[in-house]
Design a protein around this motif. Structure first.
Motif, PDB file in Angstrom:
ATOM      1  N   ALA A  97       0.428 -10.213  -7.330  1.00 10.31           N
ATOM      2  CA  ALA A  97       0.385  -9.733  -8.713  1.00 10.31           C
ATOM      3  C   ALA A  97       0.341 -10.914  -9.670  1.00 10.31           C
ATOM      4  O   ALA A  97       0.746 -12.022  -9.331  1.00 10.31           O
ATOM      5  CB  ALA A  97       1.627  -8.881  -9.009  1.00 10.31           C
ATOM      6  N   PHE A  98      -0.148 -10.651 -10.865  1.00  9.17           N
ATOM      7  CA  PHE A  98      -0.046 -11.612 -11.949  1.00  9.17           C
ATOM      8  C   PHE A  98       1.394 -11.569 -12.451  1.00  9.17           C
ATOM      9  O   PHE A  98       2.035 -10.518 -12.446  1.00  9.17           O
ATOM     10  CB  PHE A  98      -1.008 -11.236 -13.075  1.00  9.17           C
ATOM     11  N   SER A  99       1.893 -12.717 -12.891  1.00  8.38           N
ATOM     12  CA  SER A  99       3.273 -12.757 -13.384  1.00  8.38           C
ATOM     13  C   SER A  99       3.340 -13.750 -14.545  1.00  8.38           C
ATOM     14  O   SER A  99       2.333 -14.301 -14.976  1.00  8.38           O
ATOM     15  CB  SER A  99       4.217 -13.196 -12.253  1.00  8.38           C
ATOM     16  N   ASN A 100       4.573 -13.979 -15.000  1.00  6.90           N
ATOM     17  CA  ASN A 100       4.801 -15.035 -15.973  1.00  6.90           C
ATOM     18  C   ASN A 100       5.532 -16.183 -15.267  1.00  6.90           C
ATOM     19  O   ASN A 100       5.790 -16.115 -14.059  1.00  6.90           O
ATOM     20  CB  ASN A 100       5.558 -14.517 -17.207  1.00  6.90           C
ATOM     21  N   LEU A 109      -1.903  -5.974 -15.660  1.00  9.33           N
ATOM     22  CA  LEU A 109      -3.002  -6.483 -14.840  1.00  9.33           C
ATOM     23  C   LEU A 109      -2.868  -5.930 -13.419  1.00  9.33           C
ATOM     24  O   LEU A 109      -1.762  -5.642 -12.969  1.00  9.33           O
ATOM     25  CB  LEU A 109      -2.992  -8.013 -14.829  1.00  9.33           C
ATOM     26  N   PRO A 110      -3.992  -5.815 -12.715  1.00 10.42           N
ATOM     27  CA  PRO A 110      -3.956  -5.223 -11.375  1.00 10.42           C
ATOM     28  C   PRO A 110      -3.115  -6.033 -10.381  1.00 10.42           C
ATOM     29  O   PRO A 110      -3.105  -7.263 -10.408  1.00 10.42           O
ATOM     30  CB  PRO A 110      -5.422  -5.234 -10.931  1.00 10.42           C
ATOM     31  N   VAL A 131      -8.214  -6.729   0.558  1.00 14.77           N
ATOM     32  CA  VAL A 131      -7.391  -6.569  -0.643  1.00 14.77           C
ATOM     33  C   VAL A 131      -7.522  -5.119  -1.096  1.00 14.77           C
ATOM     34  O   VAL A 131      -8.621  -4.654  -1.393  1.00 14.77           O
ATOM     35  CB  VAL A 131      -7.855  -7.526  -1.765  1.00 14.77           C
ATOM     36  N   THR A 132      -6.394  -4.401  -1.130  1.00 18.92           N
ATOM     37  CA  THR A 132      -6.398  -2.985  -1.491  1.00 18.92           C
ATOM     38  C   THR A 132      -5.735  -2.791  -2.852  1.00 18.92           C
ATOM     39  O   THR A 132      -4.578  -3.182  -3.056  1.00 18.92           O
ATOM     40  CB  THR A 132      -5.654  -2.150  -0.428  1.00 18.92           C
ATOM     41  N   ASP A 138      -8.636  -0.653 -11.207  1.00 21.21           N
ATOM     42  CA  ASP A 138      -8.081  -1.974 -10.899  1.00 21.21           C
ATOM     43  C   ASP A 138      -9.091  -2.824 -10.133  1.00 21.21           C
ATOM     44  O   ASP A 138      -9.277  -4.007 -10.430  1.00 21.21           O
ATOM     45  CB  ASP A 138      -6.795  -1.843 -10.078  1.00 21.21           C
ATOM     46  N   LEU A 139      -9.728  -2.208  -9.130  1.00 26.58           N
ATOM     47  CA  LEU A 139     -10.744  -2.919  -8.349  1.00 26.58           C
ATOM     48  C   LEU A 139     -11.866  -3.424  -9.258  1.00 26.58           C
ATOM     49  O   LEU A 139     -12.247  -4.601  -9.205  1.00 26.58           O
ATOM     50  CB  LEU A 139     -11.302  -2.002  -7.263  1.00 26.58           C
ATOM     51  N   GLU A 140     -12.386  -2.532 -10.089  1.00 25.93           N
ATOM     52  CA  GLU A 140     -13.487  -2.913 -10.976  1.00 25.93           C
ATOM     53  C   GLU A 140     -13.065  -3.996 -11.964  1.00 25.93           C
ATOM     54  O   GLU A 140     -13.855  -4.872 -12.307  1.00 25.93           O
ATOM     55  CB  GLU A 140     -14.038  -1.681 -11.692  1.00 25.93           C
TER      56      GLU A 140
END
Length: 167
Positions: A97-100, A109-110, A131-132, A138-140
């Motif tokens: 995942a995206f994080s800070n 964010l996905p 990657v699922t 989210d995929l797009e």
């Protein structure tokens, strides 16, 4: 120098998955180490001209990798990976995942589950990453963000690192 190494980037909109297959001029143990040790990840895990820095890493089931991809101007893009299942030099699964900078997940964010498999291919190693995503949206979104180009450029940096290690 241009090698004819396998690179597949497949988008499956029915299953919300990306399948990335990439061959490397190295044995499976070395590639495993490049994917699972922060001192090696920091040398390749970001598309040029970005670099990578690890804030913390604990590669074990239930462990994590908290890192940033850093632009030359200092802008940081943080990520957080949680390791779910590990079978050394065969595969691992993780949540990415995206994080800070504090490791708090960015819910806007996905995020995705990754299955990363390491396979012998003659004297080379093949890494298959599935990657699922939770949704087609989210995929797009990650495809639109340039995931294919980013992965291609990132994996080319791993090729360059392998040239220095394999000397």
């Amino acid at each position: 120098m241009k090698n004819n190494l396998q690179f597949d980037f497949l988008v499956d909109k029915k299953e919300n998955t990306l399948t990335i297959r990439r061959e490397f001029l190295a044995d499976r143990q070395l590639i495993w180490d490049c994917y699972t040790k922060s001192e090696l990840l920091d040398k390749w895990f970001a598309p040029a001209p970005l670099t990578t820095k690890t804030k913390s890493m604990d590669f074990r089931e239930g462990g994590h990798w908290h890192y940033a991809m850093v632009e030359p101007n200092g802008t940081e893009y943080w990520g957080y990976t949680t390791y779910l299942k590990i079978k050394p030099i065969d595969y691992y699964t993780s949540l990415d995942a995206f994080s800070n900078a504090e490791g708090e997940i960015n819910k806007d964010l996905p995020s995705a589950e990754w299955l990363v498999t390491f396979i012998d291919k003659g004297e080379n190693a093949l890494v298959e990453t599935i990657v699922t995503y939770k949704s087609l949206t989210d995929l797009e979104q990650v495809v639109q963000m340039g995931m294919e180009q980013g992965m291609l450029a990132t994996l080319e940096k791993l090729d360059q690192l392998l040239l220095t290690i394999n000397k």
